[in-house]
Design an enzyme around this catalytic site. Sequence first.
Site, short mmCIF file in Angstrom:
data_model
loop_
_atom_site.label_atom_id
_atom_site.label_comp_id
_atom_site.label_asym_id
_atom_site.label_seq_id
_atom_site.Cartn_x
_atom_site.Cartn_y
_atom_site.Cartn_z
N GLU A 159 0.80 -1.24 0.00
CA GLU A 159 0.00 0.00 0.00
C GLU A 159 0.83 1.29 0.00
O GLU A 159 0.57 2.22 0.77
CB GLU A 159 -0.97 -0.03 1.19
CG GLU A 159 -1.87 -1.26 1.18
CD GLU A 159 -2.65 -1.47 2.46
OE1 GLU A 159 -2.72 -0.56 3.31
OE2 GLU A 159 -3.23 -2.56 2.62
N GLU A 264 -6.27 -10.62 -1.25
CA GLU A 264 -7.00 -10.44 0.02
C GLU A 264 -8.51 -10.36 -0.23
O GLU A 264 -9.23 -9.62 0.41
CB GLU A 264 -6.51 -9.18 0.75
CG GLU A 264 -5.03 -9.13 0.98
CD GLU A 264 -4.57 -7.92 1.76
OE1 GLU A 264 -5.42 -7.21 2.34
OE2 GLU A 264 -3.35 -7.66 1.80
O1 G3I Z 1 -2.57 -8.11 18.78
C1 G3I Z 1 -3.36 -7.08 19.42
C2 G3I Z 1 -3.85 -7.58 20.77
O2 G3I Z 1 -2.73 -7.82 21.62
C3 G3I Z 1 -4.79 -6.53 21.38
O3 G3I Z 1 -5.32 -7.01 22.58
C4 G3I Z 1 -5.93 -6.22 20.40
C5 G3I Z 1 -6.80 -5.12 20.98
O4 G3I Z 1 -7.29 -4.33 19.97
O5 G3I Z 1 -5.37 -5.76 19.15
C6 G3I Z 1 -4.56 -6.77 18.54
O6 G3I Z 1 -4.04 -6.26 17.32
C7 G3I Z 1 -5.00 -6.22 16.29
C8 G3I Z 1 -4.44 -7.04 15.10
O7 G3I Z 1 -5.30 -6.94 13.96
C9 G3I Z 1 -4.27 -8.51 15.47
O8 G3I Z 1 -5.56 -9.05 15.73
C10 G3I Z 1 -5.17 -4.76 15.85
O9 G3I Z 1 -5.85 -4.07 16.90
C11 G3I Z 1 -6.01 -4.71 14.59
O10 G3I Z 1 -6.04 -3.38 14.09
C12 G3I Z 1 -5.37 -5.58 13.51
O11 G3I Z 1 -6.19 -5.53 12.37
C13 G3I Z 1 -5.58 -6.07 11.20
C14 G3I Z 1 -5.45 -4.95 10.17
O12 G3I Z 1 -4.88 -5.49 8.97
C15 G3I Z 1 -4.57 -3.84 10.68
O13 G3I Z 1 -4.35 -2.93 9.62
C16 G3I Z 1 -6.47 -7.16 10.64
O14 G3I Z 1 -6.50 -8.27 11.56
C17 G3I Z 1 -5.95 -7.63 9.28
O15 G3I Z 1 -6.89 -8.50 8.69
C18 G3I Z 1 -5.76 -6.43 8.36
O16 G3I Z 1 -5.20 -6.88 7.18
C19 G3I Z 1 -4.79 -5.84 6.26
C20 G3I Z 1 -3.67 -6.40 5.43
O17 G3I Z 1 -2.61 -6.76 6.28
C21 G3I Z 1 -3.23 -5.41 4.37
N1 G3I Z 1 -4.35 -5.04 3.53
C22 G3I Z 1 -5.48 -4.47 4.27
C23 G3I Z 1 -5.96 -5.45 5.34
C24 G3I Z 1 -7.07 -4.81 6.11
O18 G3I Z 1 -6.59 -3.69 6.81
#
Ligand code: G3I
Length: 370
Positions: A159, A264
């Site tokens: 991105e 994705e």
């Molecule tokens: O690991 C922490 C955990 O310790 C904590 O308790 C919890 C509380 O909010 O957060 C956890 O981290 C989260 C992480 O996913 C793991 O579950 C983050 O808050 C959350 O924002 C994160 O979201 C991910 C997102 O990327 C972040 O940008 C999604 O799971 C994931 O599916 C998404 O994937 C991205 C691709 O990598 C790139 N393309 C876009 C896609 C959607 O954003």
Amino acid sequence: MRSLPLALLLLLMSASCASTSAPVSQKGLKDVLADDFLVGCAVNSSMIDGRRPKADSITRRHFNSIVAENCMKSAEINPAPGVYNWAPADSFVAYGNRHGMAVIGHTLIWHSQLAPWFAVDAEGHDVSPDTLRARMKAHITAMLTRYKGKVKGWDVVNEPILDDGTYRDSPFYRILGEEFIPLAFSYAHEADPDAELYINDYSMTKPAKRDAYVRLVKAMKARGLRIDGIGMQAHISMEEPTLAEFEQAIDSFASTGANVMITEWDMSALPVPTMSANIADSVAPAPDLNPYTEGLPDSVAMAWNRRMADFMDLFRRHSDQITRVTVWGTDDSMSWRNFFPVRGRTDYPLLFDRDFNAKPFVDSLISTNF
Ligand code: G3I
């Protein structure tokens, strides 16, 4: 334990294994699509470590490729300078290798989920270009060295370009300019000459963004840099993009000589206030944005399945240009779309529902082939 009849003991043993090790005999998507492209899914640690056995069964039956949803992102795997949290990624890679799957590393250089120390000095200011180059090279080298021969390919940069075709104001661009992308690819190729290297983004049908990537990839290839694939994330909605727009982008990217990958894929069944997949672009909750908390109306479910089937047909028609189709998760309950762009929604974006049943278009794809 009192000795049990062998048959009963075997039955109990096999039941205790649950689906984490049960053989998967039925045909799945990977068999139907074997002559078209690899078919993959994003997986997370809850599935890899056995807490989601039905998701594990779906993954092993239907997919021959997996990508790390979060465990390989720098904020997760390299939380401090020189500190690596290898265990979740090691388990992810081992799972894929154990099941003969093409393992995809995601993602080496990305502005989101970036380790907080990565691009700043002790006072929180942007580091110098030399320091950032050194940190990028160290991170990329550590990752590709550890997984050399185990990971088929990497989303090297994720991105970096905006919908209008300009560069995102990330720390990488701010400190190094456009050169951060070729640098990342050269570091990756140096660390593992055999790994495939990809660039990856969302909203890739936006003409200005699409054309910017065509120019970028052609320029990188002209410099002799290795770039094997262009990843179209394909986080789509019921309205956007049109099939024609998507097909035009596939053809444009294929014209660079790179492979095209759908990396994705998911499709929200809900109102989508923004097509951005940038997690910072979230939208405040509102009742009209979460209309189907008790399930999809038949009319919406039918429209969703029809549109997904149309996109799968499009991908298969372009299987000479598309080398992989990956969905961003196994089942609706795990999808990031339940909390983005609006937190706390009930969405229906993936190929398997909350009861781990295949969506109708998936069932018909399999049943009409076997
Ligand atoms: O690991 C922490 C955990 O310790 C904590 O308790 C919890 C509380 O909010 O957060 C956890 O981290 C989260 C992480 O996913 C793991 O579950 C983050 O808050 C959350 O924002 C994160 O979201 C991910 C997102 O990327 C972040 O940008 C999604 O799971 C994931 O599916 C998404 O994937 C991205 C691709 O990598 C790139 N393309 C876009 C896609 C959607 O954003």
